[in-house]
Enzyme design. Structure first.
Site, PDB file in Angstrom:
ATOM      1  CE  LYS A 230      -0.927   1.880  -3.460  1.00  0.00           C
ATOM      2  NZ  LYS A 230      -0.600   0.549  -3.974  1.00  0.00           N
TER       3      LYS A 230
ATOM      4  CB  SER B 179      -0.922  -0.060   1.226  1.00  0.00           C
ATOM      5  OG  SER B 179      -1.820   1.011   1.253  1.00  0.00           O
TER       6      SER B 179
END
Ligand code: COA
Length: 289
Positions: free
Chosen positions: A175, A157
């Site tokens: 994300k 991420s």
């Protein structure tokens, strides 16, 4: 710099050589950058791997280099994470070759600097499609095998979405979704022995992501409490730990690997000038506004 702040030169200084012997890794985005290094490191501890990406020729070259560096087997399985059928085919090729999948890395991602005003609906959708839907599709295609092996997931991420960061709406939205998806996966699949965790890398040197996101003339090292840029090996070491049995009670977490950067990060571009007059910062950015 003290020895604890410098990057370790090899994960073998810390982790056992044959830690992942007999295990199989499926990694999207493994052709280059952070994920390449993670795959290489996992392979150096005995895993066999499939790397997934759009560029078939580049994938084949990377797979060959990974085999040469580690002595393990690497399958290049070309697929765009935006296409569920291509992903399912890549999973089938992996299982046909290795018989199973133990570990999955959802690492395929796309990014560029652009303000909301300069993002077309298709531009926003493209990044959501690669980062968030791509992660969802990778989970869907691999889950039956991960349930069978009681394996685990790792999602790559970012820290961009912890605060509002100008020019990063598309990636921040994607994300944040990835982090949430991982948490739900951890909770839904935990009772079946499946784990899911996230690594959020900070500024990592010599990667395409950094070259796309670093405005010209700025030094990202300046805002890092631990005083250096990250190395792809820093992410690889965290990944080895999270896949290892030492992390067997760790699921539904985000491990930030950024030298402390997100606590004090400022806007990538001059603020508020970059939002009031985007045309004045266009020379600092790779790509268009
Ligand atoms: N600013 C604003 N919009 C942009 C842009 C930029 N810098 N770059 C691309 N776009 C828009 C395009 O104009 C297009 O929208 P449109 O159809 O309305 O014109 C849309 O995004 C899709 O772009 P396209 O180039 O057709 O998609 P692609 O599939 O070839 O590329 C990207 C995907 C855009 C994510 C590209 O940046 C990429 O391939 N990145 C992969 C590598 C990467 O980003 N690595 C770093 C990870 S941190």
């Amino acid at each position: 710099m003290s020895s604890f702040r410098a990057p370790v030169s090899s994960s073998k200084e810390v982790f056992r050589d044959d830690l992942f012997k007999g295990k199989v890794l499926f990694c999207t985005g493994g052709r280059s950058g952070i994920c390449y290094r993670v795959v290489e490191t996992m392979m150096s501890h005995g895993v066999d791997a499939a790397i997934i990406g759009r560029d078939a020729k580049g994938l084949a070259e990377s797979a060959q280099a990974l085999e040469k560096a580690t002595g393990q087997t690497c399958l290049p399985a070309s697929a765009d994470v935006r296409d569920p059928k291509q992903l399912e085919k890549a999973v089938k090729e992996t299982v046909d070759k290795f018989g199973k999948i133990d570990f999955v890395i959802c690492g395929a991602a796309g990014n560029f600097l652009a303000p909301i005003q300069g993002l077309s609906s298709n531009a926003f959708k493209t990044v959501i499609d690669i980062d968030l839907l791509g992660t969802y599709r990778t989970i869907k295609a691999t889950l039956p095998y991960i349930r069978e092996s009681e394996g685990s997931y790792l999602h790559i991420s970012a820290t961009l979405h912890y605060r509002g960061l100008p020019y990063q709406a598309h990636v921040s939205a994607a994300k944040a979704g990835v982090d949430s998806l991982s948490n739900v996966l951890a909770v839904e699949e935990g009772p079946r022995g499946v784990r899911s965790n996230v690594i959020a890398p900070g500024p990592i040197g010599n990667t395409e992501g950094m070259s796309r996101l670093t405005p010209k003339g700025t030094n990202p090292e300046n805002g890092v409490p631990l005083g250096r840029m990250g190395d792809t090996g820093d992410i690889a070491n965290a990944a080895v730990f999270l896949f290892s049995p030492a992390a067997s009670w760790i699921t539904g977490t985000v491990t930030v690997v950024d030298g402390g950067e997100h606590h004090i990060r400022e806007s990538l571009l001059p603020y508020p000038q970059s939002v009031l007059a985007p045309e004045k910062v266009k020379d600092l950015i790779k790509g268009k506004l």
